[in-house]
Design a protein around this motif. Structure first.
Motif, PDB file in Angstrom:
ATOM      1  N   MET A  26     -45.975 -67.589  -1.535  1.00 21.53           N
ATOM      2  CA  MET A  26     -45.436 -68.429  -2.610  1.00 21.53           C
ATOM      3  C   MET A  26     -46.540 -69.271  -3.223  1.00 21.53           C
ATOM      4  N   PRO A  27     -46.483 -69.554  -4.540  1.00 18.89           N
ATOM      5  CA  PRO A  27     -47.503 -70.370  -5.161  1.00 18.89           C
ATOM      6  C   PRO A  27     -47.463 -71.784  -4.620  1.00 18.89           C
ATOM      7  N   SER A  28     -48.612 -72.413  -4.547  1.00 17.35           N
ATOM      8  CA  SER A  28     -48.684 -73.775  -4.043  1.00 17.35           C
ATOM      9  C   SER A  28     -48.564 -74.774  -5.179  1.00 17.35           C
ATOM     10  N   ALA A  29     -48.185 -75.994  -4.827  1.00 17.78           N
ATOM     11  CA  ALA A  29     -47.992 -77.022  -5.843  1.00 17.78           C
ATOM     12  C   ALA A  29     -49.299 -77.392  -6.518  1.00 17.78           C
ATOM     13  N   SER A  30     -50.442 -77.150  -5.841  1.00 16.40           N
ATOM     14  CA  SER A  30     -51.737 -77.557  -6.374  1.00 16.40           C
ATOM     15  C   SER A  30     -52.460 -76.423  -7.100  1.00 16.40           C
ATOM     16  N   ALA A  31     -51.834 -75.255  -7.224  1.00 15.38           N
ATOM     17  CA  ALA A  31     -52.490 -74.114  -7.853  1.00 15.38           C
ATOM     18  C   ALA A  31     -52.803 -74.407  -9.312  1.00 15.38           C
ATOM     19  N   SER A  32     -54.008 -73.992  -9.734  1.00 14.79           N
ATOM     20  CA  SER A  32     -54.390 -74.163 -11.132  1.00 14.79           C
ATOM     21  C   SER A  32     -53.611 -73.179 -11.991  1.00 14.79           C
ATOM     22  N   PRO A  33     -53.350 -73.545 -13.259  1.00 12.55           N
ATOM     23  CA  PRO A  33     -52.615 -72.613 -14.118  1.00 12.55           C
ATOM     24  C   PRO A  33     -53.426 -71.362 -14.433  1.00 12.55           C
ATOM     25  N   VAL A  34     -52.730 -70.285 -14.676  1.00 19.24           N
ATOM     26  CA  VAL A  34     -53.349 -69.046 -15.120  1.00 19.24           C
ATOM     27  C   VAL A  34     -53.499 -69.112 -16.637  1.00 19.24           C
ATOM     28  N   ARG A  35     -54.679 -68.767 -17.119  1.00 17.88           N
ATOM     29  CA  ARG A  35     -54.946 -68.771 -18.560  1.00 17.88           C
ATOM     30  C   ARG A  35     -55.075 -67.341 -19.062  1.00 17.88           C
ATOM     31  N   ILE A  36     -54.170 -66.975 -19.950  1.00 20.37           N
ATOM     32  CA  ILE A  36     -54.202 -65.645 -20.558  1.00 20.37           C
ATOM     33  C   ILE A  36     -54.637 -65.814 -22.013  1.00 20.37           C
ATOM     34  N   LYS A  37     -55.614 -65.028 -22.441  1.00 21.29           N
ATOM     35  CA  LYS A  37     -56.031 -65.092 -23.844  1.00 21.29           C
ATOM     36  C   LYS A  37     -56.124 -63.688 -24.425  1.00 21.29           C
ATOM     37  N   PHE A  38     -55.651 -63.558 -25.654  1.00 20.86           N
ATOM     38  CA  PHE A  38     -55.627 -62.267 -26.345  1.00 20.86           C
ATOM     39  C   PHE A  38     -56.826 -62.158 -27.283  1.00 20.86           C
ATOM     40  N   TRP A  39     -57.650 -61.145 -27.034  1.00 18.00           N
ATOM     41  CA  TRP A  39     -58.826 -60.896 -27.861  1.00 18.00           C
ATOM     42  C   TRP A  39     -58.630 -59.674 -28.760  1.00 18.00           C
ATOM     43  N   GLY A  40     -57.723 -58.795 -28.362  1.00 16.90           N
ATOM     44  CA  GLY A  40     -57.369 -57.634 -29.173  1.00 16.90           C
ATOM     45  C   GLY A  40     -55.950 -57.235 -28.858  1.00 16.90           C
ATOM     46  N   THR A  41     -55.114 -57.095 -29.862  1.00 12.55           N
ATOM     47  CA  THR A  41     -53.683 -56.847 -29.664  1.00 12.55           C
ATOM     48  C   THR A  41     -53.204 -55.548 -30.307  1.00 12.55           C
ATOM     49  N   ARG A  42     -54.085 -54.876 -31.019  1.00 12.75           N
ATOM     50  CA  ARG A  42     -53.699 -53.728 -31.840  1.00 12.75           C
ATOM     51  C   ARG A  42     -53.853 -52.434 -31.045  1.00 12.75           C
ATOM     52  N   GLY A  43     -53.058 -51.430 -31.380  1.00  6.75           N
ATOM     53  CA  GLY A  43     -53.190 -50.116 -30.790  1.00  6.75           C
ATOM     54  C   GLY A  43     -53.828 -49.142 -31.754  1.00  6.75           C
ATOM     55  N   SER A  44     -54.374 -48.060 -31.218  1.00  5.87           N
ATOM     56  CA  SER A  44     -54.861 -46.900 -31.965  1.00  5.87           C
ATOM     57  C   SER A  44     -56.194 -47.128 -32.670  1.00  5.87           C
ATOM     58  N   ILE A  45     -56.250 -48.097 -33.593  1.00  7.36           N
ATOM     59  CA  ILE A  45     -57.481 -48.321 -34.343  1.00  7.36           C
ATOM     60  C   ILE A  45     -57.487 -49.757 -34.851  1.00  7.36           C
ATOM     61  N   ALA A  46     -58.682 -50.324 -34.933  1.00  6.48           N
ATOM     62  CA  ALA A  46     -58.806 -51.695 -35.432  1.00  6.48           C
ATOM     63  C   ALA A  46     -58.481 -51.738 -36.918  1.00  6.48           C
ATOM     64  N   VAL A  47     -57.719 -52.761 -37.316  1.00 11.30           N
ATOM     65  CA  VAL A  47     -57.317 -52.887 -38.716  1.00 11.30           C
ATOM     66  C   VAL A  47     -57.464 -54.349 -39.175  1.00 11.30           C
ATOM     67  N   PRO A  48     -58.705 -54.842 -39.257  1.00  9.37           N
ATOM     68  CA  PRO A  48     -58.893 -56.211 -39.748  1.00  9.37           C
ATOM     69  C   PRO A  48     -58.557 -56.306 -41.230  1.00  9.37           C
ATOM     70  N   GLY A  49     -58.100 -57.472 -41.670  1.00  8.30           N
ATOM     71  CA  GLY A  49     -57.779 -57.651 -43.078  1.00  8.30           C
ATOM     72  C   GLY A  49     -56.729 -58.715 -43.290  1.00  8.30           C
ATOM     73  N   ASP A  50     -56.420 -58.961 -44.542  1.00 13.88           N
ATOM     74  CA  ASP A  50     -55.478 -60.022 -44.899  1.00 13.88           C
ATOM     75  C   ASP A  50     -54.089 -59.797 -44.306  1.00 13.88           C
ATOM     76  N   ALA A  51     -53.689 -58.531 -44.141  1.00 11.67           N
ATOM     77  CA  ALA A  51     -52.324 -58.235 -43.694  1.00 11.67           C
ATOM     78  C   ALA A  51     -52.136 -58.431 -42.196  1.00 11.67           C
ATOM     79  N   THR A  52     -53.250 -58.621 -41.458  1.00 10.15           N
ATOM     80  CA  THR A  52     -53.147 -58.729 -39.993  1.00 10.15           C
ATOM     81  C   THR A  52     -53.772 -60.020 -39.467  1.00 10.15           C
ATOM     82  N   LEU A  53     -53.844 -61.034 -40.315  1.00  5.02           N
ATOM     83  CA  LEU A  53     -54.543 -62.267 -39.942  1.00  5.02           C
ATOM     84  C   LEU A  53     -53.889 -62.980 -38.762  1.00  5.02           C
ATOM     85  N   ARG A  54     -52.569 -63.022 -38.711  1.00  5.90           N
ATOM     86  CA  ARG A  54     -51.894 -63.816 -37.678  1.00  5.90           C
ATOM     87  C   ARG A  54     -51.843 -63.105 -36.332  1.00  5.90           C
ATOM     88  N   TYR A  55     -51.546 -61.808 -36.324  1.00 10.05           N
ATOM     89  CA  TYR A  55     -51.420 -61.091 -35.060  1.00 10.05           C
ATOM     90  C   TYR A  55     -52.699 -60.353 -34.664  1.00 10.05           C
TER      91      TYR A  55
END
Length: 311
Positions: free
Chosen positions: A1-30
């Motif tokens: 079981m997790p302990s009360a003093s455990a540090s939080p887990v930090r998850i960060k997204f650096w790439g969210t797209r499948g198949s091929i990278a598609v940078p541009g105005d239409a994909t700015l938020r996701y």
């Protein structure tokens, strides 16, 4: 079981797209970069996949660590191009003070080491894997359970052409499951593997495979899951190895996970389409009468998994 003093887990997204990278105005938020996620837990830096998103991750790590050595583990789910294409551009791999352990399973017709080395061979790239200055350890996985420091890792093979592993990271503060490419096991009924089975056997196998996956994911704090298609699109892409919004929600509800993150966004989907898919997913949960937090993965966004305080 997790302990009360455990540090939080930090998850960060650096790439969210499948198949091929598609940078541009239409994909700015996701985001437009392909698959790459970091999980920082129990003093470990764990990178999930090495799509084009690993390039900005490398730049960020070098800024953070400065002259100090970087030590991290990279878990590769499979060798499709959108999951490994960023590795040759990962700056920490070119610095001799850094230690990078890369883990993955052999795939059809090739060993894990061959898989990683091939894209960096001439004439595809000017620098071979063996010429990288960093301390690179390529480690073929043979077990479905192993440890990265005090983080316990479980692996499970999922339904994707050519093979693909999903990972579950069990930390002192909670669990994170990562299944970037997975098609619902109902498709198994139409797969070549089912050709030598009776319809009854095929249905039983598909049901057993799905039940096993539900057990593997059960109770996860965070589930990052393939939801590439709308339900309408999925009908046109059966067998391509990816899931739909409703199948992702259904799996998450059955596994009683706490938070579902829709992932592997289709390259043809702009930010507005992803918004619509999140709305549809949340509506499905509401109609089920059950509880499940849902969001879509956004490049640059972070999620904290706080430790559970014990009474």
């Amino acid at each position: 079981m997790p302990s009360a003093s455990a540090s939080p887990v930090r998850i960060k997204f650096w790439g969210t797209r499948g198949s091929i990278a598609v940078p541009g105005d239409a994909t700015l938020r996701y985001g437009g970069n392909t698959t790459c996620v970091t999980v920082r837990a129990n003093d470990e830096i764990i990178v999930l996949d090495a799509g084009s998103g690993i390039r900005p991750l490398g730049i960020d790590l070098e800024k953070e660590f400065g002259t100090q050595p970087i030590k991290l583990s990279l878990l590769v789910t499979h060798a499709h191009w959108d999951h490994i294409q960023g590795l040759p551009f990962f700056k920490p791999a070119y610095d001799s003070k850094n230690e990078i352990s890369i883990f993955g399973f052999d795939e059809t017709g090739a060993t894990f080491r061959q898989i990683l080395a091939e894209p960096m061979k001439s004439p595809f790239f000017p620098i071979a894997m063996r010429e990288l200055s960093g301390k690179i350890a390529i480690k073929k996985l043979n077990e479905m359970r192993f440890s990265l420091g005090t983080v316990q890792v479980c692996a499970a093979f999922v339904n994707h052409p050519g093979g693909c592993a999903g990972y579950r990271l069990n930390t002192s503060a909670g669990s994170v499951a990562f299944l970037p490419d997975h098609e619902p096991y109902e498709f198994f009924l139409h797969s070549p593997r089912a050709n030598n089975m009776s319809p009854e056997q095929a249905k039983k196998t598909a049901a057993n495979d799905r039940a096993g996956l539900v057990q593997f994911l059960h109770g996860s704090d965070i589930l990052i899951l393939d939801a590439q298609y709308t339900d309408e699109e999925y009908e046109k892409y059966i067998g391509w190895g990816h899931g739909s919004v409703s199948s992702a929600v259904s799996l998450a509800l059955d596994a009683e996970v706490h938070r579902l993150v829709l992932f592997h966004h289709d390259p043809n989907h702009d930010d507005q389409m992803v918004d619509k898919m999140v709305k549809e997913a949340r509506l499905q949960v509401t109609k089920s009468g059950r509880s499940l937090e849902i969001e879509a993965a956004r490049e640059g966004a972070e999620i904290l998994v706080e430790s559970k305080v014990l009474a």
